[in-house]
Design a protein around this motif. Structure first.
Motif, short mmCIF file in Angstrom:
data_model
loop_
_atom_site.label_atom_id
_atom_site.label_comp_id
_atom_site.label_asym_id
_atom_site.label_seq_id
_atom_site.Cartn_x
_atom_site.Cartn_y
_atom_site.Cartn_z
N ASN A 206 -26.52 5.18 -22.35
CA ASN A 206 -26.30 4.59 -21.02
C ASN A 206 -27.34 5.06 -20.00
O ASN A 206 -27.04 5.19 -18.81
CB ASN A 206 -24.89 4.93 -20.52
CG ASN A 206 -24.70 6.42 -20.27
OD1 ASN A 206 -25.51 7.24 -20.67
ND2 ASN A 206 -23.61 6.78 -19.61
N HIS B 161 -14.25 6.80 -11.97
CA HIS B 161 -14.20 6.41 -13.38
C HIS B 161 -14.24 4.88 -13.46
O HIS B 161 -13.34 4.20 -12.94
CB HIS B 161 -12.91 6.94 -13.99
CG HIS B 161 -12.73 6.63 -15.44
ND1 HIS B 161 -12.92 7.55 -16.44
CD2 HIS B 161 -12.39 5.48 -16.07
CE1 HIS B 161 -12.69 7.00 -17.61
NE2 HIS B 161 -12.37 5.74 -17.41
N ALA C 2 -18.23 7.96 -14.33
CA ALA C 2 -18.17 7.75 -15.78
C ALA C 2 -18.07 6.25 -16.03
O ALA C 2 -17.57 5.50 -15.19
CB ALA C 2 -16.96 8.46 -16.38
N LYS D 225 -16.57 3.88 -19.18
CA LYS D 225 -15.85 3.95 -20.44
C LYS D 225 -15.61 2.57 -21.02
O LYS D 225 -15.16 1.66 -20.34
CB LYS D 225 -14.49 4.64 -20.24
CG LYS D 225 -13.69 4.79 -21.56
CD LYS D 225 -12.40 5.53 -21.35
CE LYS D 225 -11.33 4.65 -20.77
NZ LYS D 225 -10.79 3.67 -21.73
N SER E 278 -17.63 10.10 -21.16
CA SER E 278 -17.12 8.85 -20.58
C SER E 278 -15.91 9.15 -19.71
O SER E 278 -14.98 8.34 -19.62
CB SER E 278 -16.77 7.85 -21.67
OG SER E 278 -15.77 8.35 -22.54
N HIS F 133 -8.32 8.17 -23.55
CA HIS F 133 -9.28 8.40 -24.63
C HIS F 133 -8.54 8.67 -25.92
O HIS F 133 -7.40 9.16 -25.93
CB HIS F 133 -10.19 9.60 -24.31
CG HIS F 133 -11.26 9.31 -23.33
ND1 HIS F 133 -11.01 9.15 -21.99
CD2 HIS F 133 -12.61 9.16 -23.48
CE1 HIS F 133 -12.16 8.91 -21.35
NE2 HIS F 133 -13.14 8.91 -22.24
N GLY G 147 -20.11 1.83 -26.73
CA GLY G 147 -20.66 3.11 -27.17
C GLY G 147 -21.19 3.06 -28.59
O GLY G 147 -22.23 3.65 -28.90
#
Length: 497
Positions: free
Chosen positions: A225, A120, A101, A103, A114, A65, A172
């Motif tokens: 989401n 993930h 999550a 991402k 995220s 991130h 996003g």
């Protein structure tokens, strides 16, 4: 250990996971089940997808991130490569009630939005871009960042409404609404999406348009989401020439001139091709405010007079010129704090006035000094200037903004620091400071702010949904119940209806 199970018993064990998970529903009771879910996913996905575990290089890539405070160590990273695989993954996660999550670019600063300690899903492999010259639309994969989109469309002389700075993810940004350099001319990013490729929580894949499902189309436009995993966006394109713009940095000594130029721009410039982002940055190492003005004009040269006041002020760094749109994006300073811990806090504002500017200076300096010994890197207060007609470009309702009759513009605060020991200090300060600014603006006469919504992509964790979605919230909750009755997407982070 899972590897010790006899192969004949493995299918029976995996099929029993939903019941076992229900009996051991607290994640703290056992860290074993997520590993089993990761294994089960690895058995059903195609060769176009992959599962990575701690210690593997692509595991780290999948977790990354922009803000280190937004990264969590998951039990596995799943890089999905096909919509069918995404569907299979969602079915498994739903059956086992496994937190997960999703991402895209990883630029959220809200921890857990995220990222997850469990499964993930990284969307990197959805990275295709197709431009259709007949329909003047572009199909954009959800795993891309905007830099890549602009680079792909540049040879065609067209562009879409995307981010204004480098490194921002496509998914996003669009799912939250999306303010762009071209918003004055064409609205928000959501106003320019004509279709969403959506993997539903039940595993089915559909293309959502205004004609196929108007209610779901409405919900996806700013609804984040909540309704599944979007793998592709189809957007209208617009002609793109070279642009004029870039960044100017100024020391605190010329701040009165910067304030005057910014307020004058806000009050007098109506040209929809022109835009400014003005930032008050308190830098503890310099013990003062360093301002940044990001200037933009959607043509090779601006008309005389629009930006003259900014250009006349002595600067310490000047990078404004005629350039490609992609060059403008790459020149933005947003990645200068990558890797630090960070928090955003947004709120709506009607306009910058001399009074509000003075308050921003005071907030920057007061809190900058108060937090300086807590590994502070910088405190930034950003005013983003748009013309009042930005919400008139789309006649249809969208999840965000909940009202198109009220003008407001997004304001963003960005705090960065280095030690997790002070996370709560920066989070709480951001809330206190933002409340002070909004109250001051309302007291000055910007009473519309009492009804104006907060931009979901800037809102700090804990912001009430009502503050972002207003009267749309009951409709969005009913839509959520229809599309995701088992609340599979509730297992993922983010704003939840």
């Amino acid at each position: 250990m899972l590897s010790c199970l006899h192969p004949l018993y493995l299918p029976l064990f995996l099929s029993a996971l939903p019941r076992l998970w229900a009996e051991n529903s607290s994640p703290s009771q056992s860290a074993f089940f997520p590993d089993a879910v990761c294994f089960r996913i690895s058995q059903v996905i195609s060769a176009a997808s992959a599962v990575y575990h701690p210690g593997e290089e692509l595991y780290e890539k999948g977790l990354h991130h922009y803000a280190s405070s937004s990264t969590q160590r998951s039990r596995c990273v799943v890089e999905a490569g096909t919509v069918k695989d995404v569907g299979a993954i969602l079915v498994i996660l739903g059956e086992t009630r496994t937190p997960f999550a999703v991402k895209g670019g990883g630029h959220t600063t809200n921890p857990g939005f995220s990222s997850t300690p469990y499964v993930h899903i990284s969307m990197y492999r959805f990275s295709e871009i197709k431009y259709d010259d007949v329909s003047k639309t572009a199909e954009i994969g959800a795993g891309l960042i905007w830099d890549d989109v602009y680079a792909a469309l540049e040879p065609f002389g067209v562009n879409v409404l995307g981010s204004r700075v480098t490194g921002i993810g496509v998914a996003g940004f669009i799912l939250g609404g999306g303010y762009s350099w071209k918003t004055n001319q064409y609205g928000l990013a959501v106003d320019n999406v004509v279709a969403y490729d959506l993997v539903q929580p039940n595993g089915n894949t559909i293309t959502v348009t205004n004609s196929s499902d108007p209610e779901l189309f409405f919900g996806l436009k700013g609804g984040m989401n909540n309704f599944g995993v979007v793998t592709k966006f189809t957007m209208r394109t617009h002609p793109q020439t070279q642009v004029w713009g870039g960044s100017i940095y100024n020391m605190e000594s010329v701040l009165p001139d910067i304030e005057a130029a910014t307020v004058a721009f806000q009050e007098s410039v109506t040209d929809p091709k022109a835009a400014v982002i003005m930032t008050y940055n308190y830098v503890p190492s310099a013990q003062q405010i360093i301002t940044t003005q990001m200037l933009f004009y959607d043509a090779p040269e601006p008309p005389a007079g629009i930006f003259d006041a900014f250009l006349a002020i002595p600067s310490v760094l000047f990078d404004v010129k005629t350039r490609s749109f992609l060059s403008l994006i790459h020149a933005t300073p947003s990645n200068s704090t990558m890797g630090a811990r960070a928090v955003y806090q947004g709120f709506p504002i009607i306009s910058l006035t001399p009074c509000i500017s003075a308050i921003l200076v005071n907030e920057s300096k007061f809190w900058g000094k108060a937090l300086a010994d807590k590994t502070e890197v910088s405190l930034s207060y950003d005013i983003e200037m748009f013309v009042p007609s930005i919400y008139s470009h789309n006649p249809d309702k969208t999840a965000f903004p909940p009202s198109r009759n009220l003008f407001f513009q997004p304001f963003n605060m960005a705090y960065t620091w280095n030690s997790s020991k002070f996370d709560a200090d920066f989070h709480e300060t951001a809330i206190i400071s933002s409340e002070h600014i909004v109250k001051a603006a309302i007291a000055e006469g910007q009473t519309q702010l009492a009804r104006a919504p907060n931009y979901p992509n800037y809102a700090i964790a804990g912001t009430p949904l009502q503050d972002m979605y207003g009267d749309n919230l009951p409709v969005l909750r009913r839509l959520k119940a229809r599309i995701d009755p088992l609340d599979v997407m509730g297992l993922a982070g983010g704003w939840k209806f």
